[in-house]
Scaffold this motif. Structure first.
Motif, mmCIF file in Angstrom:
data_model
loop_
_atom_site.group_PDB
_atom_site.id
_atom_site.type_symbol
_atom_site.label_atom_id
_atom_site.label_comp_id
_atom_site.label_asym_id
_atom_site.label_seq_id
_atom_site.Cartn_x
_atom_site.Cartn_y
_atom_site.Cartn_z
ATOM 1 N N ARG A 190 29.499 39.551 -30.146
ATOM 2 C CA ARG A 190 30.242 37.923 -29.861
ATOM 3 C C ARG A 190 29.377 37.219 -28.406
ATOM 4 N NH1 ARG A 190 34.638 40.200 -31.437
ATOM 5 N NH2 ARG A 190 35.100 40.755 -29.356
ATOM 6 N N CYS A 191 29.516 38.277 -27.904
ATOM 7 C CA CYS A 191 29.085 37.656 -26.512
ATOM 8 C C CYS A 191 27.224 37.075 -27.145
ATOM 9 C CB CYS A 191 28.620 38.283 -25.398
ATOM 10 S SG CYS A 191 30.577 38.360 -24.941
ATOM 11 N N LYS A 192 26.863 37.742 -27.659
ATOM 12 C CA LYS A 192 25.648 37.549 -28.036
ATOM 13 C C LYS A 192 24.761 36.041 -28.815
ATOM 14 C CE LYS A 192 21.110 38.700 -30.185
ATOM 15 N NZ LYS A 192 21.048 39.674 -31.528
ATOM 16 N N GLN A 193 26.237 35.843 -29.248
ATOM 17 C CA GLN A 193 25.842 35.489 -30.548
ATOM 18 C C GLN A 193 26.444 33.747 -29.308
ATOM 19 O OE1 GLN A 193 28.317 36.259 -33.463
ATOM 20 N NE2 GLN A 193 26.695 37.188 -34.651
ATOM 21 N N ASP A 194 27.000 34.181 -29.092
ATOM 22 C CA ASP A 194 27.683 33.043 -28.332
ATOM 23 C C ASP A 194 26.538 32.041 -27.432
ATOM 24 O OD1 ASP A 194 30.594 33.378 -29.102
ATOM 25 O OD2 ASP A 194 31.137 34.173 -27.134
ATOM 26 N N GLY A 195 26.331 32.682 -26.537
ATOM 27 C CA GLY A 195 25.078 32.586 -25.489
ATOM 28 C C GLY A 195 24.007 31.776 -26.476
ATOM 29 N N VAL A 196 23.859 32.867 -28.417
ATOM 30 C CA VAL A 196 22.165 31.939 -29.060
ATOM 31 C C VAL A 196 23.259 30.551 -28.829
ATOM 32 C CG1 VAL A 196 20.911 32.006 -30.051
ATOM 33 C CG2 VAL A 196 21.413 34.179 -29.213
ATOM 34 N N MET A 197 24.229 30.904 -28.840
ATOM 35 C CA MET A 197 24.948 28.400 -29.770
ATOM 36 C C MET A 197 24.608 27.724 -28.506
ATOM 37 S SD MET A 197 28.154 29.308 -32.545
ATOM 38 C CE MET A 197 28.807 28.777 -30.862
ATOM 39 N N ASN A 248 22.979 24.311 -23.272
ATOM 40 C CA ASN A 248 23.845 25.133 -21.809
ATOM 41 C C ASN A 248 22.759 26.651 -21.447
ATOM 42 O OD1 ASN A 248 25.377 22.407 -22.183
ATOM 43 N ND2 ASN A 248 26.554 23.465 -23.053
ATOM 44 N N VAL A 249 22.112 26.307 -20.798
ATOM 45 C CA VAL A 249 21.983 27.548 -20.305
ATOM 46 C C VAL A 249 22.024 28.228 -19.458
ATOM 47 C CG1 VAL A 249 19.175 28.824 -18.777
ATOM 48 C CG2 VAL A 249 19.012 25.532 -20.662
ATOM 49 N N GLU A 250 22.989 27.856 -18.072
ATOM 50 C CA GLU A 250 23.747 28.303 -17.972
ATOM 51 C C GLU A 250 24.694 29.489 -18.004
ATOM 52 O OE1 GLU A 250 24.940 25.547 -14.120
ATOM 53 O OE2 GLU A 250 22.807 25.986 -13.630
ATOM 54 N N ILE A 302 23.091 31.768 -20.004
ATOM 55 C CA ILE A 302 22.732 33.167 -19.947
ATOM 56 C C ILE A 302 24.841 34.400 -18.903
ATOM 57 C CG2 ILE A 302 22.036 34.283 -16.783
ATOM 58 C CD1 ILE A 302 19.738 31.496 -17.697
ATOM 59 N N ARG A 303 25.388 32.970 -18.803
ATOM 60 C CA ARG A 303 26.896 33.388 -18.192
ATOM 61 C C ARG A 303 27.076 34.590 -20.081
ATOM 62 N NH1 ARG A 303 31.089 32.636 -20.490
ATOM 63 N NH2 ARG A 303 30.660 30.774 -20.916
ATOM 64 N N CYS A 304 26.955 33.988 -20.860
ATOM 65 C CA CYS A 304 27.085 34.928 -22.360
ATOM 66 C C CYS A 304 26.236 36.055 -22.210
ATOM 67 C CB CYS A 304 27.036 33.809 -23.668
ATOM 68 S SG CYS A 304 28.060 32.565 -23.364
ATOM 69 N N TRP A 305 25.479 35.704 -22.153
ATOM 70 C CA TRP A 305 24.511 37.145 -21.698
ATOM 71 C C TRP A 305 24.774 38.480 -21.058
ATOM 72 C CZ3 TRP A 305 19.707 33.566 -23.105
ATOM 73 C CH2 TRP A 305 19.642 33.042 -23.825
ATOM 74 N N ARG A 306 25.197 38.178 -20.397
ATOM 75 C CA ARG A 306 25.426 38.865 -18.847
ATOM 76 C C ARG A 306 26.573 39.223 -19.699
ATOM 77 N NH1 ARG A 306 23.439 35.251 -13.702
ATOM 78 N NH2 ARG A 306 21.848 36.015 -13.676
ATOM 79 N N ASP A 307 27.473 38.907 -20.061
ATOM 80 C CA ASP A 307 28.552 39.392 -20.346
ATOM 81 C C ASP A 307 28.543 40.623 -21.664
ATOM 82 O OD1 ASP A 307 30.094 37.647 -18.076
ATOM 83 O OD2 ASP A 307 30.579 36.222 -20.227
ATOM 84 N N ALA A 308 27.419 40.011 -22.410
ATOM 85 C CA ALA A 308 27.470 41.165 -23.617
ATOM 86 C C ALA A 308 26.441 43.218 -22.465
ATOM 87 C CB ALA A 308 26.485 40.584 -23.971
ATOM 88 N N HIS A 309 26.165 42.379 -21.821
ATOM 89 C CA HIS A 309 25.549 43.238 -20.777
ATOM 90 C C HIS A 309 26.563 44.190 -20.493
ATOM 91 C CE1 HIS A 309 22.999 45.958 -18.907
ATOM 92 N NE2 HIS A 309 23.613 45.606 -17.400
ATOM 93 N N LYS A 310 27.714 43.263 -20.304
ATOM 94 C CA LYS A 310 28.952 44.189 -18.973
ATOM 95 C C LYS A 310 29.561 45.030 -19.846
ATOM 96 C CE LYS A 310 29.171 40.634 -15.428
ATOM 97 N NZ LYS A 310 30.294 39.784 -14.599
ATOM 98 N N ALA A 311 29.791 44.795 -20.990
ATOM 99 C CA ALA A 311 30.455 44.721 -22.596
ATOM 100 C C ALA A 311 29.911 46.033 -22.428
ATOM 101 C CB ALA A 311 31.064 44.311 -23.727
ATOM 102 N N LEU A 312 28.652 46.124 -23.073
ATOM 103 C CA LEU A 312 27.839 47.345 -22.695
ATOM 104 C C LEU A 312 27.172 48.426 -22.743
ATOM 105 C CD1 LEU A 312 25.602 45.601 -25.530
ATOM 106 C CD2 LEU A 312 27.381 46.677 -26.416
ATOM 107 N N TYR A 313 26.888 48.311 -21.574
ATOM 108 C CA TYR A 313 26.516 49.777 -20.057
ATOM 109 C C TYR A 313 27.328 50.137 -20.063
ATOM 110 C CZ TYR A 313 28.416 47.947 -15.888
ATOM 111 O OH TYR A 313 28.771 47.507 -14.445
#
Length: 165
Positions: A124-131, A137-139, A142-153
């Motif tokens: 979900r965070c990855k899709q939000d980041g792509v949107m 909205n680059v920043e 990046i925030r959304c992709w970082r949230d995805a990373h936090k959820a997965l690692y």
């Protein structure tokens, strides 16, 4: 309770140690120090009065006494703040080390349900980041992709599900 057990433990100490410590017992930094010495004595299986006579503990007590005699209550408060700062720093460093080890290890072993939740959140965070990226909205992307990373690692599949890792 801790003051009474520390006071009782001091009863068995040498008169010199009692004279050294007695004027400083009212300060929290000395109380904490004596509790640590008491804990170390239990860990080492030696009596408190033997542990307190160790050179490093005697030196610390003499340092406390010099501070007490030269700077009074204010100096003892400064020592307590410095002690608390060091303890907090050590705790934060320990937590950071555990976090790094967890990342390197690939996360903690979780249940399949926890893994599913992490995968859903990450997706979900990855899709939000792509949107956000497509909107320019680059920043936010990046925030959304970082949230995805936090959820997965933080989680990985149990060892019984090797293919999912």
């Amino acid at each position: 309770e801790s003051r009474s057990t520390t006071g009782e433990a001091l009863e068995d100490c040498t008169p010199e140690t009692k004279r050294l410590v007695a004027p400083m017992l009212k300060y929290r930094v000395v109380e904490v120090f004596l509790m640590n010495v008491e804990e170390k004595a239990r860990e080492n299986g030696v009596p408190f009065d033997v542990q307190i006579e160790a050179p490093e503990h005697r030196e610390a007590l003499h340092d406390f006494r010099r501070t007490h005699d030269s700077a009074g209550a204010r100096g003892m408060e400064d020592l307590l703040r410095a002690w608390e700062f060091r303890c907090t720093r050590l705790q934060l460093d320990s937590q950071a080390k555990e976090e790094r080890e967890l990342k390197l290890k690939g996360g903690a072993i979780g249940t399949m349900e926890e893994l599913k939740d992490a995968m859903n959140t990450g997706g979900r965070c990855k899709q939000d980041g792509v949107m956000e990226w497509n909107k320019g909205n680059v920043e936010d992307a990046i925030r959304c992709w970082r949230d995805a990373h936090k959820a997965l690692y933080k989680v990985r599949a149990p060892d019984t599900h090797v293919a999912e890792n």
